[in-house]
Design a protein around this motif. Structure first.
Motif, short mmCIF file in Angstrom:
data_model
loop_
_atom_site.label_atom_id
_atom_site.label_comp_id
_atom_site.label_asym_id
_atom_site.label_seq_id
_atom_site.Cartn_x
_atom_site.Cartn_y
_atom_site.Cartn_z
N UNK A 48 0.79 -1.12 0.16
CA UNK A 48 0.00 -0.08 -0.04
C UNK A 48 0.87 1.22 0.06
N UNK A 52 1.76 4.35 -3.40
CA UNK A 52 0.91 5.48 -3.39
C UNK A 52 1.89 6.76 -3.11
N UNK A 53 2.03 7.69 -4.03
CA UNK A 53 2.91 8.83 -4.10
C UNK A 53 2.88 9.46 -2.55
N UNK A 55 3.49 12.41 -1.54
CA UNK A 55 2.89 13.57 -1.50
C UNK A 55 1.19 13.53 -1.30
N UNK A 56 0.52 12.47 -1.84
CA UNK A 56 -0.66 12.27 -1.69
C UNK A 56 -0.92 11.66 -0.16
N UNK A 59 -0.80 14.66 2.18
CA UNK A 59 -2.07 15.41 2.16
C UNK A 59 -3.29 14.81 2.85
N UNK A 60 -3.26 13.49 2.63
CA UNK A 60 -4.36 12.66 3.30
C UNK A 60 -4.09 12.98 4.78
N UNK A 63 -4.71 17.19 5.66
CA UNK A 63 -5.73 17.58 5.62
C UNK A 63 -6.85 16.78 6.41
N UNK A 64 -6.61 15.43 6.40
CA UNK A 64 -7.45 14.42 7.04
C UNK A 64 -7.70 14.45 8.59
N UNK A 65 -6.24 14.50 9.21
CA UNK A 65 -6.29 14.34 10.72
C UNK A 65 -7.14 15.58 11.32
N UNK A 67 -9.98 16.86 10.37
CA UNK A 67 -11.23 16.24 10.12
C UNK A 67 -11.94 15.52 11.34
N UNK A 68 -10.92 14.68 11.80
CA UNK A 68 -11.13 13.75 13.09
C UNK A 68 -10.98 14.06 14.35
N UNK A 149 9.39 17.31 0.26
CA UNK A 149 8.12 17.28 -0.11
C UNK A 149 7.40 18.06 1.10
N UNK A 152 5.43 21.24 0.88
CA UNK A 152 4.05 21.57 0.42
C UNK A 152 3.06 21.45 1.47
N UNK B 67 11.70 17.44 -6.21
CA UNK B 67 11.03 18.77 -6.31
C UNK B 67 11.93 19.90 -6.44
N UNK B 158 5.23 7.36 -9.32
CA UNK B 158 4.80 7.97 -7.92
C UNK B 158 5.66 9.41 -8.07
N UNK B 161 3.94 12.64 -9.33
CA UNK B 161 2.78 13.61 -8.35
C UNK B 161 3.67 14.91 -8.02
N UNK B 185 -11.32 15.56 2.98
CA UNK B 185 -10.03 15.24 2.49
C UNK B 185 -10.05 13.74 2.38
N UNK B 186 -10.73 13.03 3.31
CA UNK B 186 -10.57 11.47 3.25
C UNK B 186 -11.18 10.93 2.10
N UNK B 189 -8.62 12.22 -1.18
CA UNK B 189 -7.17 11.69 -1.13
C UNK B 189 -7.46 10.13 -1.25
N UNK B 193 -5.52 8.38 -4.16
CA UNK B 193 -4.68 7.36 -3.87
C UNK B 193 -4.65 5.98 -4.51
N UNK B 196 -3.72 6.14 -8.07
CA UNK B 196 -2.25 5.64 -8.22
C UNK B 196 -1.74 4.50 -7.81
N UNK B 197 -2.55 3.83 -6.66
CA UNK B 197 -2.34 2.36 -6.55
C UNK B 197 -2.52 1.50 -7.49
#
Lengths: 209, 223
Positions: A48, A52-53, A55-56, A59-60, A63-65, A67-68, A149, A152, B67, B158, B161, B185-186, B189, B193, B196-197
């Motif tokens: 997993x 997945x890059x 940078x993604x 951001x997850x 920006x996500x944390x 939220x919860x 990175x 960003x 970058x 990757x 990105x 966001x959830x 992203x 994700x 990309x996967x």
């Protein structure tokens, strides 16, 4: 300005190297476990986060944390995301190192009545590290490069600060060129350190070579 | 203004981003492979001056963050040379150079893996250097290099990105746009994700199939 950025990069790198190593060790032992569930979970983790890059992923979390209801700063988020992502790479390297450990040695340790934890900690890990330290080193060098990175997500490490300096001075070429050279030096120093450590770990192996 | 929800336009945006990401990846991979092989050949045949210069440049590219390389090309080069560069051009240029540096390493070690005796045998049979390269070195080196090439391709996917940071509207940038508008966001992203996967997995699977095909004719089929 430059020095501040360097300190941030250095501390993020150092913390994430430790973090990703710990995660890597745990996941790697999971990946070679006899229990199918653990093995599947560990290999899923490796697959997993390697596909997945970064940078993604960052951001997850960034920006996500919130939220919860988890409010942590960019530094902590960045270190955490780096440890988790690079942990997957470290785990993969360590896994192949562990798989190369002679099963006879492990059996001998089991017969000697060592506890499971001691076998992992004192027998398997040191032997596996001898082989996997070099590839692990390039994983960590990549980690240092990946810290860029984090600029960003508003973390002012080397790259983030360089961006500010470049727009202040209107000399982007010189600034970024110098920054690239500096990263080269940094990774070169890290590779020297890893070589030293590699030699230290393999100091008993002279006769076998 | 209430346009926070997802709407029918978003999948189109997603598809455009996907197209840009895949396009930049394919362009930089193809160009990078050509240039990388050229670098490798210069170094294998020890071309004076060119080989050491290329070595320094590729070490430089391998040991610095992509970058920052993107920033150098997109923000630095236009100021230095007084030219205009679009984000997409800067992205393809940088990623091509980066890919080439890694391809060169893979190609050199693959060429090294070929038995020297074969080259001597071919020379004594009167093959020209060119035909040795095409008929003896290239097919075998490709098979040896396949696993490393697949790994590199997945990794470079990757890396694409990062071009979102210089304003190319790729998959990651689409994620940022949707994230800022919807504040989900959830969901955003996770979708990006997963995309990309799946792409990485498809790439690795395709590479694996190509590898078994390339290997097939090398298996011992009996006399």
């Amino acid at each position: 300005m430059f020095w501040d950025g360097f300190l941030v990069t250095a501390s993020v790198s150092a913390l994430s190297i430790v973090g990703s190593f710990l995660i890597g060790v745990i996941v790697a032992f999971g990946a070679v476990s006899r229990r199918p569930f653990l093995r599947k979970a560990a290999r899923g983790y490796i697959g997993l986060f390697r596909n997945i890059p970064f940078i993604v992923q960052v951001f997850f979390f960034y920006f996500g944390l919130p939220e919860i209801g988890v409010y942590i700063d960019a530094f902590t988020t960045g270190t955490m995301a780096l440890s988790i992502a690079v942990g997957a790479y470290a785990a993969d390297v360590l896994r192949s190192g562990i798989e190369n450990v002679d099963t006879g040695v492990i059996e001998a340790a089991e017969v000697s009545g060592l506890s499971r934890f001691k076998i992992y900690r004192r027998i398997i890990l040191p032997i596996a590290l001898r082989v996997s330290l070099r590839p692990l080193g390039s994983v960590f060098i990549n980690l240092v490069l990946t810290t860029s990175i984090l600029s960003t997500i508003t973390l002012n490490e080397l790259t983030g600060n360089a961006k500010i300096v470049a727009s202040d001075t209107f000399r982007p070429f010189e600034v970024y060129f110098f920054l690239l050279l500096f990263y080269c030096v940094l990774t070169y120093l890290l590779s020297l350190l890893i070589n030293l450590w590699h030699r230290r770990l393999n100091r008993f192996m002279r006769g076998a070579e | 203004m209430r346009n926070q929800g997802f709407n029918w336009h978003d999948p189109i945006l997603w598809a455009q981003g996907l197209g840009v990401s895949v396009g930049v990846f394919a362009a930089s991979m193809i160009l990078g492979t050509v240039i990388g092989i050229f670098i490798a050949l210069c170094r294998v045949y020890k071309v004076p001056v060119v080989a050491p210069v290329l070595l320094v440049i590729s070490e430089f590219l391998k040991n610095s963050p992509v970058l920052v390389q993107l920033f150098l090309v997109f923000f630095g080069v236009p100021v230095l040379l007084q030219v205009n560069i679009t984000p997409a051009e800067a992205a393809i240029f940088t990623l091509t150079g980066n890919t080439a540096a890694f391809i060169a390493v893979i190609a050199i070690s693959a060429i090294d893996a070929i038995d020297r005796g074969q080259l001597e045998a071919a020379r004594s049979f009167g093959h020209s250097e060119r035909s040795i390269l095409r008929k003896i070195i290239a097919p075998q080196a490709l098979v040896v290099a396949m696993p490393a090439l697949i790994g590199l391709a997945v990794n470079q996917l990757q890396v694409t990105s990062l071009i979102s940071a210089i304003g190319v509207i790729d998959l990651t940038k689409v994620g940022q746009i949707l994230n800022q508008r919807t504040w989900q966001p959830f969901i955003v992203w996770t979708i990006i994700g997963v995309t990309y996967f799946i792409l990485s997995r498809l790439l690795a699977a395709a590479g694996g199939r190509l590898e078994t095909r390339l290997r097939r004719h090398m298996d011992w089929a009996g006399l």
